[in-house]
Structures are given as C-alpha cells and as structure tokens.
Write a protein that holds these residues in place. Structure first.
Motif, PDB file in Angstrom:
ATOM      1  N   GLU A 125       1.178  -0.753   0.236  1.00  0.00           N
ATOM      2  CA  GLU A 125       0.050   0.270  -0.046  1.00  0.00           C
ATOM      3  C   GLU A 125       0.557   1.202  -0.014  1.00  0.00           C
ATOM      4  O   GLU A 125       1.841   1.284   0.692  1.00  0.00           O
ATOM      5  CB  GLU A 125      -0.889  -0.379   0.893  1.00  0.00           C
ATOM      6  N   ARG A 126       0.579   2.225  -0.680  1.00  0.00           N
ATOM      7  CA  ARG A 126       1.347   3.125  -0.691  1.00  0.00           C
ATOM      8  C   ARG A 126       0.488   4.549   0.137  1.00  0.00           C
ATOM      9  O   ARG A 126      -0.642   4.293   0.830  1.00  0.00           O
ATOM     10  CB  ARG A 126       1.396   3.930  -1.759  1.00  0.00           C
ATOM     11  N   HIS A 127       0.880   5.372   1.385  1.00  0.00           N
ATOM     12  CA  HIS A 127       0.690   6.613   1.983  1.00  0.00           C
ATOM     13  C   HIS A 127       0.948   7.379   0.976  1.00  0.00           C
ATOM     14  O   HIS A 127       1.532   8.009   0.592  1.00  0.00           O
ATOM     15  CB  HIS A 127       1.129   6.364   2.791  1.00  0.00           C
TER      16      HIS A 127
ATOM     17  N   ARG B 208       0.751  -1.187   6.648  1.00  0.00           N
ATOM     18  CA  ARG B 208      -1.253  -1.614   5.731  1.00  0.00           C
ATOM     19  C   ARG B 208      -1.375  -1.984   4.680  1.00  0.00           C
ATOM     20  O   ARG B 208       0.037  -0.612   4.310  1.00  0.00           O
ATOM     21  CB  ARG B 208      -1.845  -1.539   7.109  1.00  0.00           C
TER      22      ARG B 208
END
Length: 330
Positions: A196-198, A330
């Motif tokens: 996942e990227r943020h 996550r």
C-alpha cells in the motif's frame, strides 16, 4: 518509434558540483540541461526536457522546497511527461524522496538520484545513475511504485531507503526489505511492490510545522525535552535506544511534553519496528506508549519527523496522527 517524454529537474548536489573560482572544494554549478547533455545515451531512451529547479547543496533543501517541487512534478505529468527524474545531493535523498512519495499520488514514475563522486573525479557515478534513472522513469514496470531512489543500478522504495556510507557508491540500502528491483543492460526489473502507498493531502497555503528530532543515549536525563515546545516546535520525534527505550529520568519530561504536542517514538537502530508490548521497565516502550507517545512503527526518526510535520501541516490532530502511524504497515 516514439520515445516517452521524461522531465529532469535538478536541485544541485554532488552530481552537479564542479570547481568554481579559487575556493576550496566543489559546489553545485551544473544545470539540469548540462547534466542531460553530458550523457548522450539518454537520447536513445527518452525525449527529455531538463530544468534547474534549485541549485543547492542538499542539506539546504527545505520541506517548502519539496512542496513546490511536488507541484511542479504534478504539472509536468499533467503536461504529458511519462515520468520525472529529480537529481540532488545524496545527503538528504532519503528524506526528499520520502516527502515526494507522501505528497504525490501519481502512477507516473518519480525517480530521485544523485552521485557520490563529483564530475571532476575519476569514476564519477553521476552519468550512470542519471541514465539508469531515465530508464526507470520511462519504464512501464515502474508505474505505480511511488517515488523511488535509483542508484548504483538498484531501485529503492523511498519509504525504506537509507544512506549508509559517507563515500561508497553503494551507499544506499533499504533495510529490512532490500531494493524493489534493479537495472540490467538498460532494462529495469521490478521484483517487489509495496502492499500500500500512503498519501498526505496539504491544503492550499499550508504553513510549515517545525518538528524537532532528538536522539536518546546512555545517561540521558531529559533536560532538553521541556525546551522543545518553548522553542516553537509543534511536534517531536525521539529516536530511542533499541526497540523504543529511554532512561527512566526522561520519562517525566517526555510524558509532560506528549500532553502538549505530538511526540513520536522511533528507534535509533535504523531497522526494525518500534516494539509495543515486550518490555515493562520504566522507560520501556510499553511505559512510554502508555504515557501518550506515538509509535513510529518501521519508520526511522528522520522519516517519522517528515511524516509528522506533513500531518501537522495538513491540519491533523493527535488522534488522526496516531492512527496514521498505526496504519503504516498496512
């Protein structure tokens, strides 16, 4: 065959540094256009437009500079660039790339690179790093990776990459995951993708939020911590020993400060997560977290500081900040 359009934005640093005048040492003098012109092989990979965005040694780059750079990168992509390469000094590449990774929500590759040996030295590595970076930025395989650092033919995620040596051309490592991929015979290979990227959204006109970074050490008595808020900082990241441990004398000052501003607990080790429920002595991770400190998870102190600063700049309050750090894996 139509070549992809790649934008190259230079910020200065060793890759652009030459001797000028009679003073000692080298300073950033070469523009983005000059850097691209020095590597004719780039013309076989992409149609490149180059510009000097800044001309600074990398410790002089600020978060405000990077906010402006992110906006320029977005503009270049909107105008048709398939990818963007940023050149800068290596001292703060791990920080600049991380800020860009947080601010940009693009599929187009954003590659940050530089050099350990300036152009006046035998074996200067800047040209090879720039060529590999353009190859990655032009590659379909690199789309969706977020901001990456390309160096020494390796592709590193901005989230994990660290400078680990003062002089080696193999200075960049990514504990604990290693590089995402590599460049072989001019072809980028991506072997690993992050789950996942943020992303942090900043409102227009947002102001810098200064966050202090202090490291814990043997015998620390905590006398610096009360000064943090007095000096105008809006947050603190403390790099604790081991899994998140501080001398017991620091617990009171840290707890008091955490009641006023966000205080993030990171590890000074450079690899691994901050613990949450293993030790129970005064100054342990469980003690400090129970007193309102926020666990940095796998982020080191420098990157935790940048994330906290951007979150504060976005208007996030302590609860949202805590949830963001909790979600990091996550």
């Amino acid at each position: 065959m139509t070549l992809p359009h790649i934008a190259v934005l230079s910020l200065g640093g060793t890759i652009s540094s030459t001797r000028s005048g009679s003073g000692p040492g080298v300073t950033p003098t070469l523009t983005g256009e000059m850097l691209v012109e020095s590597v004719p092989e780039i013309a076989e990979v992409a149609e490149v437009s180059a510009a000097a965005f800044r001309q600074l040694p990398s410790p002089e780059i600020t978060i405000d500079d990077l906010v402006e750079l992110a906006a320029e990168i977005s503009h270049r992509v909107d105008e048709g660039a398939a990818g963007v390469v940023v050149t800068q000094g290596t001292d703060t590449i791990e920080e600049s790339s991380f800020v860009l990774d947080l601010l940009l929500d693009l599929d187009a590759p954003v590659v940050v690179t530089g050099a350990m040996r300036n152009p006046t030295l035998p074996g200067a590595d800047g040209p090879a790093n720039l060529l590999a970076s353009v190859q990655v930025a032009a590659s379909e395989a690199a789309r969706g990776l977020g901001a990456v650092v390309v160096f020494n033919d390796e592709i590193h995620a901005a989230r994990y990459v660290r400078k680990t040596h003062t002089q080696s051309t193999a200075t960049f490592k990514s504990p604990p995951v290693g590089p995402l991929g590599w460049v072989s015979e001019g072809t980028p290979r991506v072997a690993v993708r992050l789950v996942e990227r943020h992303h942090v959204d900043l409102p227009a006109g947002s102001q810098d939020q200064p966050v202090a970074l202090l490291a814990g050490a043997l015998g620390d008595d905590g006398r610096l911590f009360p000064a943090v808020k007095e000096l105008g900082y809006t947050g603190l990241v403390v790099e604790a020993t081991g899994g998140g441990h501080m001398p017991s004398a620091t617990v009171g000052p840290l707890a008091d400060l955490a009641g006023e501003i966000p205080v993030v607990l990171a590890s000074r080790t450079g690899s691994g997560e901050v613990l949450r429920r293993t030790y129970g002595f005064p100054g342990s991770e469980t003690d400090l977290l129970s007193r309102g400190l926020i666990a940095a998870g796998p982020l080191d102190g420098r990157k935790a500081r940048l994330l906290l600063s951007l979150l504060l700049r976005s208007g996030a309050k302590k609860d949202e900040i805590s949830r963001t750090f909790d979600r990091w894996l996550r």
